[in-house]
Scaffold this motif. Sequence first.
Motif, PDB file in Angstrom:
ATOM      1  N   PRO B 127      25.681  23.314  -4.746  1.00 45.54           N
ATOM      2  CA  PRO B 127      25.181  23.761  -3.440  1.00 45.54           C
ATOM      3  C   PRO B 127      26.333  24.036  -2.467  1.00 45.54           C
ATOM      4  CG  PRO B 127      24.800  21.401  -3.724  1.00 45.54           C
ATOM      5  CD  PRO B 127      25.374  21.897  -5.010  1.00 45.54           C
ATOM      6  N   ALA B 128      26.035  24.807  -1.454  1.00 49.27           N
ATOM      7  CA  ALA B 128      27.020  25.131  -0.409  1.00 49.27           C
ATOM      8  C   ALA B 128      26.253  25.280   0.894  1.00 49.27           C
ATOM      9  CB  ALA B 128      27.747  26.424  -0.756  1.00 49.27           C
ATOM     10  N   ILE B 129      26.972  25.373   1.998  1.00 50.30           N
ATOM     11  CA  ILE B 129      26.283  25.396   3.293  1.00 50.30           C
ATOM     12  C   ILE B 129      25.391  26.634   3.409  1.00 50.30           C
ATOM     13  CG2 ILE B 129      28.076  26.599   4.666  1.00 50.30           C
ATOM     14  CD1 ILE B 129      26.293  23.419   5.873  1.00 50.30           C
ATOM     15  N   GLN B 132      21.520  25.919   0.390  1.00 49.19           N
ATOM     16  CA  GLN B 132      21.083  24.533   0.508  1.00 49.19           C
ATOM     17  C   GLN B 132      19.908  24.206  -0.411  1.00 49.19           C
ATOM     18  OE1 GLN B 132      20.375  24.339   4.776  1.00 49.19           O
ATOM     19  NE2 GLN B 132      22.323  23.277   5.069  1.00 49.19           N
ATOM     20  N   THR B 133      19.662  25.063  -1.395  1.00 47.22           N
ATOM     21  CA  THR B 133      18.561  24.802  -2.322  1.00 47.22           C
ATOM     22  C   THR B 133      18.620  23.347  -2.792  1.00 47.22           C
ATOM     23  OG1 THR B 133      18.727  27.074  -3.067  1.00 47.22           O
ATOM     24  CG2 THR B 133      17.482  25.577  -4.462  1.00 47.22           C
ATOM     25  N   ALA B 134      17.468  22.700  -2.799  1.00 41.87           N
ATOM     26  CA  ALA B 134      17.416  21.293  -3.203  1.00 41.87           C
ATOM     27  C   ALA B 134      17.808  21.164  -4.680  1.00 41.87           C
ATOM     28  CB  ALA B 134      16.010  20.748  -2.975  1.00 41.87           C
ATOM     29  N   ASP B 135      18.258  19.969  -5.048  1.00 39.81           N
ATOM     30  CA  ASP B 135      18.744  19.734  -6.416  1.00 39.81           C
ATOM     31  C   ASP B 135      17.696  20.118  -7.455  1.00 39.81           C
ATOM     32  OD1 ASP B 135      20.837  18.660  -5.012  1.00 39.81           O
ATOM     33  OD2 ASP B 135      20.355  16.565  -5.498  1.00 39.81           O
ATOM     34  N   GLU B 137      14.956  22.006  -7.141  1.00 43.35           N
ATOM     35  CA  GLU B 137      14.607  23.425  -7.108  1.00 43.35           C
ATOM     36  C   GLU B 137      15.733  24.265  -7.741  1.00 43.35           C
ATOM     37  OE1 GLU B 137      13.429  21.300  -4.961  1.00 43.35           O
ATOM     38  OE2 GLU B 137      11.296  21.828  -4.871  1.00 43.35           O
ATOM     39  N   ARG B 138      16.961  23.786  -7.645  1.00 40.46           N
ATOM     40  CA  ARG B 138      18.100  24.442  -8.306  1.00 40.46           C
ATOM     41  C   ARG B 138      17.901  24.420  -9.831  1.00 40.46           C
ATOM     42  NH1 ARG B 138      22.899  25.586  -5.907  1.00 40.46           N
ATOM     43  NH2 ARG B 138      22.047  24.628  -4.031  1.00 40.46           N
ATOM     44  N   PRO B 162      19.821  13.031  -7.612  1.00 44.05           N
ATOM     45  CA  PRO B 162      21.029  13.507  -6.908  1.00 44.05           C
ATOM     46  C   PRO B 162      22.312  12.969  -7.549  1.00 44.05           C
ATOM     47  CG  PRO B 162      19.411  12.616  -5.361  1.00 44.05           C
ATOM     48  CD  PRO B 162      18.930  12.265  -6.727  1.00 44.05           C
ATOM     49  N   ARG B 166      25.300  15.394  -9.871  1.00 40.78           N
ATOM     50  CA  ARG B 166      26.691  15.407  -9.408  1.00 40.78           C
ATOM     51  C   ARG B 166      27.619  14.759 -10.421  1.00 40.78           C
ATOM     52  NH1 ARG B 166      23.181  15.677  -5.439  1.00 40.78           N
ATOM     53  NH2 ARG B 166      23.614  17.197  -3.801  1.00 40.78           N
TER      54      ARG B 166
END
Lengths: 602, 602
Positions: B127-129, B132-135, B137-138, B162, B166
Amino acid sequence: MFIYLEPQRRKIPCGSELTLLAALQRQPNFAPPSLCGGEGSCGKCKIQILAGQVSELTEPERQLLTADELATGTRLACQTFPLESLTIRLVDGNSVSAEYKTSLAMELDQVAVEPVSQKKYLRLSPPAINDQTADLERIYQALKEHQLAAEDIAPRLLPDLPRLVRKADWQLTATLRRRCLVDLEAGDTAGEHYGVAFDLGTTTVAAYLVDLATGRLLGQDARTNPQVTFGEDLMSRIDRAHQGELVELQQAAVACLNELLARLLADHGIPARYVQEATAVGNTCMQSLLLGIDPYYAGVAPFTPALQVVPELPAAWLGLQIAPEGRMHLPPVIAGFVGSDAVADLLALDFDRPQPPHLLLDLGTNAEMALSVEGRMLACSAAAGPAFEGARISCGMRAAPGAIDRAVFAQNSLQCHTIDEQPARGIAGTGLISVAAALKRAGLLNRRGGLRRGELPTGLLAPDDRGIVLVPAERTAGGEPLVLTWKDLGEELVIARAAIRSGIEILLAEAGLSVDELARISIAGAFGSFLDIDDALAIGLLPPIPAERISGVGNAAGLGAIKILLAAGQRERARRLAEQTSHVELSGYPRFNRIFARHMTF
Amino acid sequence: MFIYLEPQRRKIPCGSELTLLAALQRQPNFAPPSLCGGEGSCGKCKIQILAGQVSELTEPERQLLTADELATGTRLACQTFPLESLTIRLVDGNSVSAEYKTSLAMELDQVAVEPVSQKKYLRLSPPAINDQTADLERIYQALKEHQLAAEDIAPRLLPDLPRLVRKADWQLTATLRRRCLVDLEAGDTAGEHYGVAFDLGTTTVAAYLVDLATGRLLGQDARTNPQVTFGEDLMSRIDRAHQGELVELQQAAVACLNELLARLLADHGIPARYVQEATAVGNTCMQSLLLGIDPYYAGVAPFTPALQVVPELPAAWLGLQIAPEGRMHLPPVIAGFVGSDAVADLLALDFDRPQPPHLLLDLGTNAEMALSVEGRMLACSAAAGPAFEGARISCGMRAAPGAIDRAVFAQNSLQCHTIDEQPARGIAGTGLISVAAALKRAGLLNRRGGLRRGELPTGLLAPDDRGIVLVPAERTAGGEPLVLTWKDLGEELVIARAAIRSGIEILLAEAGLSVDELARISIAGAFGSFLDIDDALAIGLLPPIPAERISGVGNAAGLGAIKILLAAGQRERARRLAEQTSHVELSGYPRFNRIFARHMTF
């Protein structure tokens, strides 16, 4: 020795070595709220002694209880030991509850009743040698019109199936959720079908018990979110969760929901097994904590939530004490700081229907705002901080009896009103705005929100130059003067205001609108109901539009949660609504700092 | 002291006060089978001592172990105490396993591989600013082609989501079952995807470990159903379950599946968490017991099963130790005495494809039979009893070393052959049929299945007039002559035969066919593979059609179970097949008693 609890008619064992709070906490459904862990500092655990001898008044009680309360036998449960068996009554010390009660109801009879589950009474013909249909398939046949997928039965129902159908003499009630058979009960229990909607706020948690057969609201209750013991504001809870207390925070949230629900069920004599549906709305962090998800990554850049659309959760997985196959539905969130409470707000306010420019403000612990214009929806959150809930303000408090809720400046002095006209104990968010507005109208505020100290009447100045005296010592509950500091006014309030106005300006800019074009501003939450619109306009908390276009809309999130509880279609609608709302990330907005700085001045 | 287990390379603590069986049973995956509970009477718990001193041979061991076994250090684990640390090897004492091994495999490479779950390796962009797609939904986006319903994720995956994405640096493997996300693992584990099929027989339980990525059969194993300690036959287990031992029976079944699977997984070095799919076939009673359902009502008139189509069961609910979100699929049953093993048989034999008249016989503990003719299917079960598995026959036993499996009558004497040419210990089902056929061919059987005693050679008569001597004392393992009683031949075998022939006659009558029109008879199960067709025809166990139309088809139920495990389409097919098969209830059949009586004569 026993404590007899009225009107619940409960008998709870106690002993002279235990405080009443400790004895009552063994029966979680009847424990009074306690924020300070029994140290006598929060004043929440009030009870009323109706009969029986107890230990003497303590110093904390003298400070925290009013003369009226003392006269009617009210005590703090954490300070009081029984000397013999007692009859007591719980005192709802949390006045937020009352606010919720006044602030909902308005639209509830218009809510569609099409819950995701339904109950159906069945009379089956028993098997015979020429009709060997299996027990389960016999039930499916009777439910043919519901087109159950033959596999969709909760496995938990299988082991007892042959015994149950025979014991019930083939007359039973089936509970269906969508195309799945989730419960079977002997006899006709089709009328016993309930749901609960929760509004899981950072500070206050509200619960609404609903009859799913009729759509009628049976009862509501609220209490302080027990997570406040981990930190009043979101960021401290996020830190605590990330540092290893996630499980404790999760359990605190679930215990709070269970306690609220148990109280409502006891009041209405409803067994928990008949509660099939639950829903909860809250900000993204509250939702994460409820799910046991570390909210850290939603709280730091790039502010990514763990998930937006939450699957329907088995209540048992969550620890929620409802029917064995009951489900908890959590509506989607929009972003890391725009949660499902905002989605519920938007749903309750029909933001997804084309309309003239309509702005929503939900000033809870965080400021969430959204704009609807001709079917287009935008939302953002502003780090307004919890100033309006009393935090960060030196003498701030929640909107409870004794809190200053409004003020006027007349005859060179400030006259403050308190809730229930009790001796002053602090200042509520609406009071803070009202005091600032009164000072502004009297010309005593400078452009930066600071006070023109030279022009202040001397009586207003606190002796130690900390700020201004709101209420002199002789009219406060604590016997000390209530002082609003220079920082409270010139910093906390100004920053909160600038954050909100910046958010509004950016939403309008994104939609290509000017302030004048705003047809309506709705202010959600208990705060919105008690806010004086003229005061808010006077200090520029709201953009300058005619006051008649602005209104408090009560607990719209609670209303939205009930709608979502009551109808499968509303769940779909909430999902589309969240998907279709464009989130504007203020921290990534190009000119944000410049806009924010401009709103720092009055 | 330790037991070193070869070739598993396990080190298991032991002490001189415990038998090896007791020590090994603390590690359930490595415990040898034991039917008698360690009393030294079943002879199942054989182990081989490779190094180390143990206690002396006991009397039960002298009786139950052959000279060869004794010479190679084989002992009964329940009789043997360690005197020092040992190295041992488990002996697969259950020869049924070997039969299963020989009786499957034939068609496995033709099985379609389309399992209900699949694994997919994903590389996500972080993700990046501005993203911001949620984890979650990504992950959904990366799985877009699978059209997941956004709500379909196992809640268990949420709390760690989360952290996991990561830690895995956004490279992970998703496991999907239908449209639901059921597992997430760091890195690429897409190749690690397994399933297990069980054939849960009343007497023997077989397990097949399958690679779901390739469809390859990795291994198979079998053991005695531990429920035999509650009763060898179905009716006694039904009684015990109904009288209050249901939980124990359920746990015995699940423990047996877990033990078989654990052994297979250990052999192949596969962690249980990679086993996502399981399937089990069995008769209706076995299925009920596995589900914890009282099978009583399926066992008494009107013989109503609790359910025909079983929902997919969470393995965790069942207690099956596979992946946390693993599922157990139980194919449907047809009736109270025609189970999912019969459905699996029919599927393996393509009974649902139009074909000339084809009869299936599955002679397990019960006789299940089915007829397929030009797309029409009929099935019934006949109370043939467990005579062919050795029960109710005085010297009956299972098809294990030392069991008589065939016989000839020549030179006025009966010559019996034993499995592995070991000293005779009893007679297997095939041996019983062979002996009867030999006597029939010699003209020594009368019309009612009784022996013409007057015509028997004197050497054949047992001295106490109990029956005939199969093997004289000097050639038996026990040192006593093996005797087949008058009742064994003239009652048990005759009744079993009449039940089977009545079932066949009624199925044919229902289909409007004569015996001549039968194009094919398939005999399923290990029994069918070892049966001498000519013997079976000689005593009229099978209807009189040319022998070349009759064949053993091995463990068709096991093959069907593997097909069902490997392809979602086969599950649908099994369901249709069960639905489309007409069940003929023999006990309700009008002329049943008359037909049965007619088949009592040879």
